[in-house]
Design an enzyme around this catalytic site. Sequence first.
Site, PDB file in Angstrom:
ATOM      1  N   GLU A   1      -9.319  25.336  17.845  1.00 18.67           N
ATOM      2  CA  GLU A   1      -7.885  25.641  17.851  1.00 18.67           C
ATOM      3  C   GLU A   1      -7.279  25.601  16.439  1.00 18.67           C
ATOM      4  O   GLU A   1      -6.199  26.128  16.206  1.00 18.67           O
ATOM      5  CB  GLU A   1      -7.118  24.652  18.747  1.00 18.67           C
ATOM      6  N   ASN A   2      -7.990  24.948  15.505  1.00 16.20           N
ATOM      7  CA  ASN A   2      -7.424  24.794  14.160  1.00 16.20           C
ATOM      8  C   ASN A   2      -7.281  26.118  13.389  1.00 16.20           C
ATOM      9  O   ASN A   2      -6.560  26.187  12.397  1.00 16.20           O
ATOM     10  CB  ASN A   2      -8.245  23.801  13.315  1.00 16.20           C
ATOM     11  N   TRP A   3      -7.927  27.196  13.886  1.00 19.59           N
ATOM     12  CA  TRP A   3      -7.755  28.511  13.236  1.00 19.59           C
ATOM     13  C   TRP A   3      -6.310  28.985  13.337  1.00 19.59           C
ATOM     14  O   TRP A   3      -5.884  29.857  12.592  1.00 19.59           O
ATOM     15  CB  TRP A   3      -8.658  29.568  13.895  1.00 19.59           C
TER      16      TRP A   3
ATOM     17  N   ARG B   1       1.054  19.474   3.128  1.00 18.39           N
ATOM     18  CA  ARG B   1       0.106  18.986   4.121  1.00 18.39           C
ATOM     19  C   ARG B   1      -1.327  18.834   3.576  1.00 18.39           C
ATOM     20  O   ARG B   1      -2.059  17.907   3.932  1.00 18.39           O
ATOM     21  CB  ARG B   1       0.056  19.942   5.320  1.00 18.39           C
TER      22      ARG B   1
ATOM     23  N   ASP C   1      -6.884  12.066  12.837  1.00 19.71           N
ATOM     24  CA  ASP C   1      -5.615  12.782  13.027  1.00 19.71           C
ATOM     25  C   ASP C   1      -4.516  12.142  12.174  1.00 19.71           C
ATOM     26  O   ASP C   1      -4.522  10.931  11.964  1.00 19.71           O
ATOM     27  CB  ASP C   1      -5.241  12.729  14.519  1.00 19.71           C
TER      28      ASP C   1
HETATM   29  C1  FPP Z   1      -5.746  16.250  11.450  1.00 14.69           C
HETATM   30  O1  FPP Z   1      -4.599  16.064  10.691  1.00 14.69           O
HETATM   31  C2  FPP Z   1      -6.870  16.509  10.648  1.00 14.69           C
HETATM   32  C3  FPP Z   1      -7.735  17.566  10.736  1.00 14.69           C
HETATM   33  C4  FPP Z   1      -7.404  18.985  10.695  1.00 14.69           C
HETATM   34  C5  FPP Z   1      -9.160  17.252  10.841  1.00 14.69           C
HETATM   35  C6  FPP Z   1      -9.687  16.263   9.864  1.00 14.69           C
HETATM   36  C7  FPP Z   1      -9.750  16.752   8.478  1.00 14.69           C
HETATM   37  C8  FPP Z   1      -9.970  15.945   7.427  1.00 14.69           C
HETATM   38  C9  FPP Z   1     -10.214  14.498   7.553  1.00 14.69           C
HETATM   39  C10 FPP Z   1      -9.962  16.500   6.051  1.00 14.69           C
HETATM   40  C11 FPP Z   1     -11.048  17.441   5.755  1.00 14.69           C
HETATM   41  C12 FPP Z   1     -12.358  16.999   6.215  1.00 14.69           C
HETATM   42  C13 FPP Z   1     -13.495  17.225   5.553  1.00 14.69           C
HETATM   43  C14 FPP Z   1     -14.776  16.813   6.164  1.00 14.69           C
HETATM   44  C15 FPP Z   1     -13.528  17.838   4.227  1.00 14.69           C
HETATM   45  P1  FPP Z   1      -3.380  16.992  11.051  1.00 14.69           P
HETATM   46  O2  FPP Z   1      -3.269  18.039  10.006  1.00 14.69           O
HETATM   47  O3  FPP Z   1      -3.501  17.486  12.458  1.00 14.69           O
HETATM   48  O4  FPP Z   1      -2.212  15.955  10.933  1.00 14.69           O
HETATM   49  P2  FPP Z   1      -0.804  16.011  11.674  1.00 14.69           P
HETATM   50  O5  FPP Z   1      -1.105  15.878  13.158  1.00 14.69           O
HETATM   51  O6  FPP Z   1      -0.100  14.833  11.119  1.00 14.69           O
HETATM   52  O7  FPP Z   1      -0.168  17.314  11.322  1.00 14.69           O
END
Ligand code: FPP
Length: 227
Positions: free
Chosen positions: A62-64, A27, A14
């Site tokens: 939920e990431n969608w 981002r 995260d």
């Molecule tokens: C959270 O950061 C990260 C994710 C969405 C999941 C992890 C993704 C990666 C490590 C990159 C891609 C992975 C692969 C395997 C290619 P966030 O965007 O929620 O950060 P924030 O909370 O600071 O906004």
Amino acid sequence: MSKNILKHLAIIMDGNGRWAKERGFIRTKGHEKGAEVIRDITRYCAEHPTIETVTLYAFSTENWKRPKYEVEFLMKLLDSWLKKELPTYHEFGARFETVGNIEGFSPKLQKTIASIKEQTAHHTNVTQILALNYGSREEIAKAATRLANRHEAITEESLGNELNTPYTDIDLMVRTSGEQRLSNFLLWQLSYSEFFFTPTLWPDFSSQELDDIIDQYTNRERRFGGV
Ligand code: FPP
């Protein structure tokens, strides 16, 4: 006191977005940098004497809800990243697996995922499981439904074995970026896990920090409900 053995490590990666924002980047730059960190962690796990499995939360159900461009970026990144990492899976003797519902992904990405799984299936140093379009409640509900449809008893053992994530309890769960929640990640498998929360944002995380966390884990007292 005997030391804790670490077989199954889980990580909620995260903080990519905040890492990028702090530097004035968009981002997606954070995701790019975050993906690179995974190699160092995989190498560490493959070389570690007791780690058998590392499960990484890469995309939740939920990431969608994220902006379309970000979701599309993450999908493309996953595809190119997997292709780029194949030689390092071979180098580290790491097997690639996934958990979660990847049917919703593009046929091209599904093909890449299947191909990397197939080409790394014989590796035995570590199994790296990427949780992709994964949600733990859904995993549990679907497993229970399958048992019910087969008229099988729902017990801790049968349900645990029916889950898609190989049913080995997770010993240690690490979440980066200072957030202290589970976000629907491996609820069943984390029942007796030790938790570590680090303020480090995922793109700044490293095998050195992981090593330090594991050191603390090894010396923690785990009672599993006993005294
Ligand atoms: C959270 O950061 C990260 C994710 C969405 C999941 C992890 C993704 C990666 C490590 C990159 C891609 C992975 C692969 C395997 C290619 P966030 O965007 O929620 O950060 P924030 O909370 O600071 O906004």
